[in-house]
Scaffold this active site. Sequence first.
Site, PDB file in Angstrom:
ATOM      1  N   LYS A 111       0.826  -1.206   0.000  1.00  0.00           N
ATOM      2  CA  LYS A 111       0.000   0.000   0.000  1.00  0.00           C
ATOM      3  C   LYS A 111       0.861   1.257   0.000  1.00  0.00           C
ATOM      4  CE  LYS A 111      -4.413  -1.536   1.979  1.00  0.00           C
ATOM      5  NZ  LYS A 111      -5.391  -1.328   3.041  1.00  0.00           N
ATOM      6  N   LYS A 194      -4.882  -9.913  -7.182  1.00  0.00           N
ATOM      7  CA  LYS A 194      -6.170 -10.128  -6.507  1.00  0.00           C
ATOM      8  C   LYS A 194      -7.187  -9.064  -6.932  1.00  0.00           C
ATOM      9  CE  LYS A 194      -5.883  -7.601  -2.137  1.00  0.00           C
ATOM     10  NZ  LYS A 194      -6.022  -7.534  -0.710  1.00  0.00           N
ATOM     11  N   LYS A 197     -10.328  -3.406  -4.410  1.00  0.00           N
ATOM     12  CA  LYS A 197     -10.993  -2.110  -4.520  1.00  0.00           C
ATOM     13  C   LYS A 197     -10.044  -1.055  -5.068  1.00  0.00           C
ATOM     14  CE  LYS A 197     -13.852  -2.944  -0.414  1.00  0.00           C
ATOM     15  NZ  LYS A 197     -13.737  -2.896   1.045  1.00  0.00           N
TER      16      LYS A 197
HETATM   17  P1  AMP Z   1     -11.283  -5.403   2.560  1.00  0.00           P
HETATM   18  O1  AMP Z   1     -12.066  -5.012   1.372  1.00  0.00           O
HETATM   19  O2  AMP Z   1      -9.815  -5.280   2.330  1.00  0.00           O
HETATM   20  O3  AMP Z   1     -11.764  -4.775   3.838  1.00  0.00           O
HETATM   21  O4  AMP Z   1     -11.535  -6.970   2.720  1.00  0.00           O
HETATM   22  C1  AMP Z   1     -12.661  -7.543   3.354  1.00  0.00           C
HETATM   23  C2  AMP Z   1     -12.595  -9.054   3.292  1.00  0.00           C
HETATM   24  O5  AMP Z   1     -12.624  -9.501   1.921  1.00  0.00           O
HETATM   25  C3  AMP Z   1     -11.319  -9.659   3.893  1.00  0.00           C
HETATM   26  O6  AMP Z   1     -11.664 -10.831   4.607  1.00  0.00           O
HETATM   27  C4  AMP Z   1     -10.485 -10.019   2.694  1.00  0.00           C
HETATM   28  O7  AMP Z   1      -9.630 -11.124   2.938  1.00  0.00           O
HETATM   29  C5  AMP Z   1     -11.548 -10.397   1.686  1.00  0.00           C
HETATM   30  N1  AMP Z   1     -11.064 -10.181   0.304  1.00  0.00           N
HETATM   31  C6  AMP Z   1     -10.689  -8.985  -0.238  1.00  0.00           C
HETATM   32  N2  AMP Z   1     -10.315  -9.147  -1.529  1.00  0.00           N
HETATM   33  C7  AMP Z   1     -10.440 -10.476  -1.804  1.00  0.00           C
HETATM   34  C8  AMP Z   1     -10.218 -11.278  -2.977  1.00  0.00           C
HETATM   35  N3  AMP Z   1      -9.797 -10.745  -4.122  1.00  0.00           N
HETATM   36  N4  AMP Z   1     -10.473 -12.609  -2.888  1.00  0.00           N
HETATM   37  C9  AMP Z   1     -10.921 -13.171  -1.739  1.00  0.00           C
HETATM   38  N5  AMP Z   1     -11.147 -12.472  -0.609  1.00  0.00           N
HETATM   39  C10 AMP Z   1     -10.920 -11.144  -0.628  1.00  0.00           C
END
Ligand code: AMP
Length: 329
Positions: A111, A194, A197
């Site tokens: 990041k 991956k 967002k």
């Molecule tokens: P975040 O959007 O970073 O707050 O992520 C929220 C949840 O989504 C966390 O448990 C991440 O591990 C999961 N997550 C985010 N991106 C992915 C992805 N590309 N594949 C699987 N899980 C994801």
Amino acid sequence: MPRVLSCIQPTGVVHLGNYLGALRTWVSGQHECDAFHGIVDLHALTVTDRPGVLGASTLELAATLFAVGLDPDVATVFVQSHVPEHSQLGWVMECTVSHGELSRMTQFKDKSAKREADFISAGLFTYPALQAADILLYDADEVPVGEDQRQHIEITRDIAMRFNGRFGKTFVVPKIITPRAGAKVTDLQEPTAKMSKSAAGDSGIVYLLDEPSAIIKKFKRAVTDSDGEVRFDRTEKPGISNLLEILAACTGRTPEQTATAYTQYGPLKADTGEAVVDVLTPIQHRYRELMGDQAELSRLLRVGADKARSVASATLARAYSNIGLLPPN
Ligand code: AMP
Ligand code: TRP
């Protein structure tokens, strides 16, 4: 009944990776465990500095969590900043983790590299300490997350064990839980990265609220390879394997089983797009209904925060007492 905790940041729109990697597991787990799920707005502060945005995205994310199926009568859904114990234990965690450990976190390296000339907050660096507080405050046995969170759960375990070693048994040492299929959904245009967002463009990202026609189109245009064989092999065939994994996650099968039904890429792309539309359409309807009554959403979050605080305040008091801080009276 095991205690489960997991959280999500109110940054940007929820995508298919969030859903398959995390939210779906939260929903399926809520009846077999005592579930706590936080919308971590304070974590989002590490990368957000525009005024007035976080509150609205927090409410939208709450609607999303209820729309995917978290039942407010069963699971505790709360906003991190409504439970001040997170910030309080966060400081204690910062004093229990070393600068060296934080320097090794790949998320900080990624990041901060992406932000280059931008402001890199100290919060981005100490982020894992606050995440450890989120988890340890609830005596969580299990943390259901996507694969990208593994290092954060490992450091939480290290912090918990170190604290328990120094001050006596205080925290439960949690375990990571990842789904069988969908733990790492990748970008449809860049299948080795991956789905995220913070990706540059959005043609490779499927948002939970995308129109069905947009979803079908994104899958049709998904990047694959040129050898023409449908086979599950993440290293050699990242694009095809991602499609197989998404389709498997939507239909409750394994990616390997799913592969045997296809000899061509076109039908695999079409079926995956349709399976995703089938899963997302009812969620989108519920989301719109819930967003129509924002007072009710706020009420549900108030109830969630009260339940969360009753657990979190007891853990914080135990931690302060075991450290030996002087009580206020
Ligand atoms: P975040 O959007 O970073 O707050 O992520 C929220 C949840 O989504 C966390 O448990 C991440 O591990 C999961 N997550 C985010 N991106 C992915 C992805 N590309 N594949 C699987 N899980 C994801
Ligand atoms: N770091 C997580 C993410 O980016 C969000 C998060 C914050 C979290 N606190 C947590 C996840 C506690 C699980 C448990 O997705």
